[in-house]
Design an enzyme around this catalytic site. Structure first.
Site, PDB file in Angstrom:
ATOM      1  CG  ASN B 388      -1.970   1.200   1.196  1.00 22.20           C
ATOM      2  OD1 ASN B 388      -1.862   1.962   0.304  1.00 22.20           O
ATOM      3  ND2 ASN B 388      -3.046   0.969   1.914  1.00 22.20           N
ATOM      4  CG  ASP B 389       1.139   3.512   3.701  1.00 20.97           C
ATOM      5  OD1 ASP B 389       0.126   4.059   3.086  1.00 20.97           O
ATOM      6  OD2 ASP B 389       1.199   3.084   4.921  1.00 20.97           O
ATOM      7  CB  VAL B 390       6.094   0.772  -0.581  1.00 19.19           C
ATOM      8  CG1 VAL B 390       6.377   0.659   0.845  1.00 19.19           C
ATOM      9  CG2 VAL B 390       5.299  -0.424  -0.943  1.00 19.19           C
TER      10      VAL B 390
END
Lengths: 94, 463
Positions: B388-390
């Site tokens: 997700n965040d990466v």
């Protein structure tokens, strides 16, 4: 400061520097096995627990010793075996 | 120094050399396993030598010998069984557990030794403080990784105030031990304060910050073991402890850099909302495009170049074998497949590499952040599995929780398929702009089920 302490400090500092030098080249792929392998190396604390055993002579001391020995042996035995399991997977393909 | 002492000292030196050489060999996949074996051989010799020292010294009494023998045997069995049965996806919590017991053993050494000289007192207090803190901290971290303790940041009421109180207790007990020969009671007081501090420091740290935290705790255990070496005046402990301290420190810095967050901020904790919060599929954002597994399979089958981006969702669903099977099926069709691995994907440094290695992904298909990013514009389909965040393009803009974090340029691929259970947030707690991109299609499924459906679709529609 005693000469002994100075010698120990020297060893400690050089150990840190050698560690930085040796480990900073490890590729990201091997970070987990590296951490696990380093983890196993601090299982050398078992040697410390064994040296401690020679100085203990009270019931409370025996209990503490048994717990410390349990912890240290778990660290060293489990650490090396689990690292080997991981690395066996890496090697099988190369 | 007697001849026996000299020989013992030289053997210990050889063992320390084995540790260094072993670590050095661990910098290439081809030699890494031998490196670990060299290190293990050094350890075995060090332990046998110490047995000889105990027998030669003749000072160990029978009860202590039994306590040592039985404790070690039970610990070794427990460690071996855990190491044999653990799944590769559960590796982070086991490594963290081994780290905890190592720190605990180091703290117990100083507690059992009753330091007498000033050197032993100073290093003994440090050993107890660092060792006890790592013990409780690593246990909490291990619990969080195993899901037994909630992975989201847990905010303790008056946590900061309690931390300050514990720090004061630690300083007071340290002064009592060193300055006033406070002995065992003061040392136990220090241990209690450090145990509580370890819990308090680790609870507020979110699950996704774990790669940094367990690296740091590993460094702390190394330091504690080195301090125990000072207390016992044992060179192998000092050298091995320093090596591990350095290893942990380097990994901590690498992981913190990969998240673009200062280590201090991670320790302070309380970041974001923790692990993904389940939101009903499709809810909340109307601009998200959904795709069926069959359509996604066809899209993958007729692509020229596919990049697979694994994340924690892959580990949580234990879907590494399915991911590799899919990659293999695509490769057989002539599709060029590679894996793009972000340094902090997963819950410990290099977690994804271990999982993919377990599933026999070809080594040359694994690429890190720097190697992967230039290839995304030439990529037909980027397949994001539980990451997700990466992958959040918002990281390129200032002013949000992921700003400045190096990301995989997934959004620069010609099209993107995301396998994810829901539109839930990553640990940063913000929407991933990638999902709203018109070129992105969402396949709402658990990683294992989603990849299984893709494989089935591939064999049904793309022969």
């Amino acid at each position: 400061m005693s000469p002994l302490l100075l010698a120990d400090l020297t060893v400690f500092t050089l150990g840190l520097l050698v560690g930085f030098e040796v480990i900073s080249k490890v590729p990201a792929t091997l970070h987990t096995p590296l951490m696990s392998g380093a983890n196993a190396i601090h299982g050398v604390v078992l040697v410390g627990v064994m040296l401690l055993a020679a100085t203990i002579s009270t019931p409370a001391g025996y209990a503490l010793l048994a717990v410390a020995a349990f912890f240290a042996a778990m660290n060293v035995a489990g650490g090396y075996v689990v690292t080997d399991r991981m690395l066996a997977m890496f090697r099988s393909r190369s | 120094m007697s001849a026996f002492d000299t020989i013992v000292h030289l053997i210990y030196l050889a063992c320390a050399t084995a540790f260094v050489v072993g670590l050095h060999l661990m910098n290439a996949p081809a030699t890494a396993r031998r490196g670990n074996q060299v290190s293990a051989a050094g350890m075995g010799v060090a332990i046998l030598t110490t047995v000889a020292v105990l027998i030669d010294g003749g000072r160990i009494n029978a009860y202590a010998a039994w306590a040592l023998g039985l404790g070690s045997a039970a610990g070794a069995v427990a460690g071996l069984v855990a190491a044999r049965v653990v799944r590769m996806t559960a590796m982070p919590q086991l490594v963290s557990l081994f780290n905890a017991v190592g720190g605990g053993a180091a703290a117990l050494i100083a507690l059992g030794e009753h330091p007498a000289t000033t050197q032993a007192e100073v290093t003994g207090v440090l050993d107890v403080l660092i060792g006890a803190l790592t013990f409780s901290g690593s246990l909490i971290a291990s619990g969080k990784l195993a899901g037994r303790v909630p992975g989201r940041p847990i905010i303790v009421p008056y946590g900061r105030l309690i931390s300050i109180g514990l720090a004061v207790v630690a300083v007071v007990t340290a002064v009592l031990v060193v300055g006033f020969d406070g002995g065992a009671p003061a040392l136990w007081g220090a241990a209690a304060a450090a145990l509580a501090a370890g819990v308090l420091l680790t609870l507020p740290i979110g699950g996704a910050d774990m790669p940094v935290v367990i690296s740091l705790l590993n460094a702390c255990t190394g330091t504690a073991v080195a301090m125990a070496g000072f207390v016992l005046e044992s060179t192998p402990l000092i050298i091995a402890g320093a090596l591990v301290g350095a290893a942990g420190a380097i990994l901590t810095k690498l992981m913190a850099d990969a998240m673009n967050r200062p280590i201090g901020a991670i320790i302070a904790g309380g970041y974001g909302t923790g692990d993904a919060i389940a939101v009903a599929a499709g809810a909340g954002s109307s601009s998200v495009r959904e795709i069926t597994a069959d359509d996604a399979a066809i899209q993958l089958a007729y692509a020229g170049r596919v990049v697979i981006v694994p994340g924690y969702g892959l580990a949580a669903a234990q879907a590494q074998h399915e991911a590799v099977a899919l990659a293999q099926a695509l490769t057989e069709r002539g599709v060029e497949v590679s894996y793009a691995i972000h340094p902090v994907a997963g819950r410990m440094p290099g977690h994804m590499n271990v999982l993919l290695a377990e599933a026999n992904a070809p080594y040359e298909q694994l690429a890190d952040l720097e190697e992967s990013n230039p290839g995304f514009p030439r990529t037909d389909v980027a397949l994001v599995i539980g990451a997700n965040d990466v992958t959040n393009p918002a990281a390129r803009r200032p002013g949000n929780p992921v700003s400045g974090m190096p990301i995989l340029d997934v959004d620069r691929a010609k099209s993107v398929i995301v396998i994810k259970r829901s539109l839930g947030h990553g640990y940063a707690g913000i929407d991933n702009e990638l999902y709203a991109d018109p070129r992105t299609a969402m396949l709402f499924a658990d990683a294992k089920a989603g990849l299984g459906a893709l494989l089935a679709g591939l064999s049904a529609y793309a022969r």
